[in-house]
Design an enzyme around this catalytic site. Structure first.
Site, PDB file in Angstrom:
ATOM      1  N   GLU A 166       8.288  10.836   8.994  1.00 14.10           N
ATOM      2  CA  GLU A 166       7.039  11.167   9.244  1.00 14.10           C
ATOM      3  C   GLU A 166       5.586   9.960   9.740  1.00 14.10           C
ATOM      4  O   GLU A 166       4.176  10.690  10.067  1.00 14.10           O
ATOM      5  CB  GLU A 166       7.116  12.499   7.750  1.00 14.10           C
ATOM      6  CG  GLU A 166       5.870  12.685   8.530  1.00 14.10           C
ATOM      7  CD  GLU A 166       6.013  13.751  10.067  1.00 14.10           C
ATOM      8  OE1 GLU A 166       6.734  14.939  10.079  1.00 14.10           O
ATOM      9  OE2 GLU A 166       4.658  13.692  10.670  1.00 14.10           O
ATOM     10  N   LYS A 179       2.337   3.516  18.611  1.00 15.96           N
ATOM     11  CA  LYS A 179       2.483   5.145  17.641  1.00 15.96           C
ATOM     12  C   LYS A 179       2.992   6.474  19.224  1.00 15.96           C
ATOM     13  O   LYS A 179       3.449   7.326  19.251  1.00 15.96           O
ATOM     14  CB  LYS A 179       1.107   5.403  17.345  1.00 15.96           C
ATOM     15  CG  LYS A 179       1.388   5.357  16.200  1.00 15.96           C
ATOM     16  CD  LYS A 179      -0.087   5.163  15.298  1.00 15.96           C
ATOM     17  CE  LYS A 179      -0.381   4.752  13.811  1.00 15.96           C
ATOM     18  NZ  LYS A 179      -1.716   4.206  13.186  1.00 15.96           N
ATOM     19  N   GLY A 182      -4.020   5.375   4.506  1.00 20.35           N
ATOM     20  CA  GLY A 182      -4.177   5.317   3.497  1.00 20.35           C
ATOM     21  C   GLY A 182      -2.525   5.315   2.356  1.00 20.35           C
ATOM     22  O   GLY A 182      -2.060   6.003   2.214  1.00 20.35           O
ATOM     23  N   GLU A 238      -8.001  -5.602   9.275  1.00 19.69           N
ATOM     24  CA  GLU A 238      -7.740  -6.816   8.517  1.00 19.69           C
ATOM     25  C   GLU A 238      -8.560  -7.602   9.234  1.00 19.69           C
ATOM     26  O   GLU A 238      -9.134  -8.010  10.245  1.00 19.69           O
ATOM     27  CB  GLU A 238      -6.180  -6.828   9.509  1.00 19.69           C
ATOM     28  CG  GLU A 238      -5.707  -5.589   8.457  1.00 19.69           C
ATOM     29  CD  GLU A 238      -3.747  -5.342   8.507  1.00 19.69           C
ATOM     30  OE1 GLU A 238      -3.612  -6.764   9.359  1.00 19.69           O
ATOM     31  OE2 GLU A 238      -3.866  -4.054   9.035  1.00 19.69           O
ATOM     32  N   ASP A 291      -1.275  -0.920  17.927  1.00 18.63           N
ATOM     33  CA  ASP A 291      -1.019   0.036  16.434  1.00 18.63           C
ATOM     34  C   ASP A 291      -1.170   1.469  17.329  1.00 18.63           C
ATOM     35  O   ASP A 291       0.194   1.884  17.258  1.00 18.63           O
ATOM     36  CB  ASP A 291      -1.723   0.125  15.449  1.00 18.63           C
ATOM     37  CG  ASP A 291      -2.064   1.365  14.357  1.00 18.63           C
ATOM     38  OD1 ASP A 291      -1.056   0.819  13.754  1.00 18.63           O
ATOM     39  OD2 ASP A 291      -2.120   1.964  14.976  1.00 18.63           O
ATOM     40  N   GLY A 313       0.456   8.097  10.148  1.00 18.32           N
ATOM     41  CA  GLY A 313       0.266   8.416   8.500  1.00 18.32           C
ATOM     42  C   GLY A 313       0.224  10.110   7.579  1.00 18.32           C
ATOM     43  O   GLY A 313       1.668  10.392   7.291  1.00 18.32           O
ATOM     44  N   THR A 325       1.127  -0.801  -0.032  1.00 21.15           N
ATOM     45  CA  THR A 325       0.134   0.153  -0.074  1.00 21.15           C
ATOM     46  C   THR A 325       0.880   1.467   0.631  1.00 21.15           C
ATOM     47  O   THR A 325       0.693   2.383  -1.376  1.00 21.15           O
ATOM     48  CB  THR A 325      -1.594   0.118   0.938  1.00 21.15           C
ATOM     49  OG1 THR A 325      -2.024  -1.230   0.936  1.00 21.15           O
ATOM     50  CG2 THR A 325      -1.895   1.423   1.096  1.00 21.15           C
ATOM     51  N   VAL A 326       1.744   1.143   0.835  1.00 23.28           N
ATOM     52  CA  VAL A 326       2.348   2.232   1.185  1.00 23.28           C
ATOM     53  C   VAL A 326       3.521   2.521   0.020  1.00 23.28           C
ATOM     54  O   VAL A 326       3.561   3.798  -0.436  1.00 23.28           O
ATOM     55  CB  VAL A 326       3.144   2.455   2.556  1.00 23.28           C
ATOM     56  CG1 VAL A 326       4.350   3.874   2.786  1.00 23.28           C
ATOM     57  CG2 VAL A 326       2.511   2.632   3.420  1.00 23.28           C
TER      58      VAL A 326
END
Ligand code: NAP
Length: 425
Positions: A123, A199, A297, A184, A195, A128, A15-16
């Site tokens: 970053e 962070k 995203g 998921e 998650d 995100g 995705t990224v």
């Protein structure tokens, strides 16, 4: 004179990685010369991708002498840690989106980076697409930040928003979120708060300029939040959100945690819905500031990764010591407070027998445990003569509240402790 092209390598084209590759096409000073993936035969929807530069051996990227910046976009601790270590030792700068690695092995990789005079930018790893790391490191550097409150996980915020809007139960909304691709197949990392905990570990480390160890971050997910709690919270003027928070007390001790929280409907974070993320910082001299936007995203995350790549590329060849303000040297560990020693306000939902003396019993158990009650509401008397009772407490010790819960579980008046959720103060 033709501008020097900076050669970079990508590890990961999911995705990224795909978003980064596509976004970089607009930047003629950056050339992607090698890309590592797990499965070379996977069909990729990337027009113009030169398959000759794709390898399934990531060490070909980190050992390539031409490459000056390695982007690690795989995730997880291994092999990401060893790949980044090898790349740093080979003199490459790193851009990563890997929050788990930063939370668990951040200190080690930042030390290796310093030993090799290389930088690691990340970053994209926290919130995100929201610019938060660079602002904290640069334009907010003159602040003493003492509090962070944030919504850092889009999946759980989506689920809680849907539960709130539709009055639906957690399991039903989770299923729908999985069908829509917002959660998921194994949602544990999101719904159990891992998650967000990764962070906030890094965010608190930056904000307080002291290293927070992941083991000291208290974590509770959203799986026990019920539609009935959402409704009760709404009636009392609150929303329920999964809040990642970090604050320091007067002795400089850090209180870092992730758990569901009742937050006032008037607060900024209460208006952050669906997959949007937000980070609120409180400090001096800035006061209070909130940044919000897409926390995940393909393209929002690519925006952050590409920004980091360009920041490094702009300095290569201009100085022997790149981006001094962006470096991490938080080798002084923070003293952290155990959750049992923290003070909180609570929302408590009890299912009780609809008998005389119930409210008195609840009041007595609270008083015996040094807990003052702010409000107590009885609702939903059912056919089997039980009722749901909602209690909001004043600020009290977590230890005392846990003892009260044990007493409620033993009480002859109480059938069940439905929920215990902390309330924002
Ligand atoms: N997705 C987001 O919105 C988002 C937002 C912020 C941060 N992040 C972080 O960004 C990172 C990547 O996430 P993602 O969503 O892009 O993951 P993803 O879609 O699962 O992609 C992972 C990529 O890594 C490759 N890969 C796996 N093991 C590898 C190995 N041993 N060597 C080389 N390549 C390997 C995979 O190869 P194949 O394609 O061959 O399977 C795939 O291309 C993670 O750290 C994640 O936490 C993601």
């Amino acid at each position: 004179m033709e501008e020097k092209k900076i050669k970079i390598g990508l590890i990961g084209l999911g995705t990224v990685g795909s978003g980064v590759y596509k976004t970089l096409e607009a930047f003629k000073n950056i050339e992607v010369v090698k890309i590592a993936v797990k499965n070379k035969n996977k069909k990729r929807n990337i027009p113009g991708l030169d398959e000759n530069i794709v390898t399934d051996n990531a060490y070909e990227v980190v050992n390539d002498p031409e490459i000056e910046i390695v982007c690690e976009l795989v995730g997880g601790v291994e092999p990401a840690f060893d790949l980044i270590k090898t790349a740093l030792k080979n003199g490459k700068h790193i851009v990563t989106a890997n929050k788990e690695l930063l939370a668990k092995r951040g200190e080690e990789i930042f030390n290796i980076a310093e030993e090799n005079n290389r930088v690691i930018l990340y970053e994209a790893a926290i919130a995100g697409g929201i610019p938060i790391i660079m602002p904290i490191k640069t334009i907010l550097a003159g602040n003493k930040i003492n509090k962070v409150e944030a919504i850092l996980n889009g999946t759980t915020n989506y689920i809680l928003t849907k539960m709130d809007m539709q009055g639906a139960q957690y399991q039903d909304v989770l299923k729908e979120a999985q069908e829509l691709g917002y959660a998921e197949t194994d949602p544990t990392g999101d719904v159990e708060g891992f998650d967000a905990a990764y962070k906030i570990t890094t965010l608190a480390t930056l904000a307080f300029k002291k290293r927070i160890s992941f083991e000291n971050v208290y974590r509770e997910g959203i799986t026990k939040v019920r539609a009935e709690d959402m409704k009760a919270a709404n009636d009392l003027g609150y929303k329920i959100k999964l809040i990642a928070s970090a604050k320091t007390d007067e002795k400089g001790r850090a209180d870092v945690r992730v758990h569901p929280m009742l937050i006032s409907k008037d607060s900024t974070l209460a208006h952050i819905d669906y997959v949007t993320n937000a980070v609120s910082l409180t400090g001096h001299p800035i006061g209070h500031i909130t940044l919000s936007g897409p926390g995940a995203g393909e393209f929002p995350t690519a925006s952050s990764v590409v920004g980091d790549i360009l920041a490094i590329a702009a300095e290569i060849g201009t100085t022997d010591y790149l981006l001094p303000m962006m470096r991490c040297r938080h080798d002084n560990p923070a003293e952290c407070i155990n959750i049992l020693d923290t003070e909180n306000k609570y929302y408590l939902s009890l299912n009780a027998k609809n008998n005389k003396g119930v409210i008195g019993n609840i009041g007595s158990i609270c008083a015996e445990n040094n807990i003052s009650v702010e409000s107590i509401v009885q609702k939903n008397v059912s056919q089997n003569n039980t009722a749901d009772i909602t209690v909001i407490t004043e600020i009290c010790l977590e230890k005392d509240m846990q003892n009260a819960v044990k007493a409620f579980e033993k009480s002859e008046f109480i059938n069940n402790v439905n929920s215990l959720i902390r309330v924002q103060v």
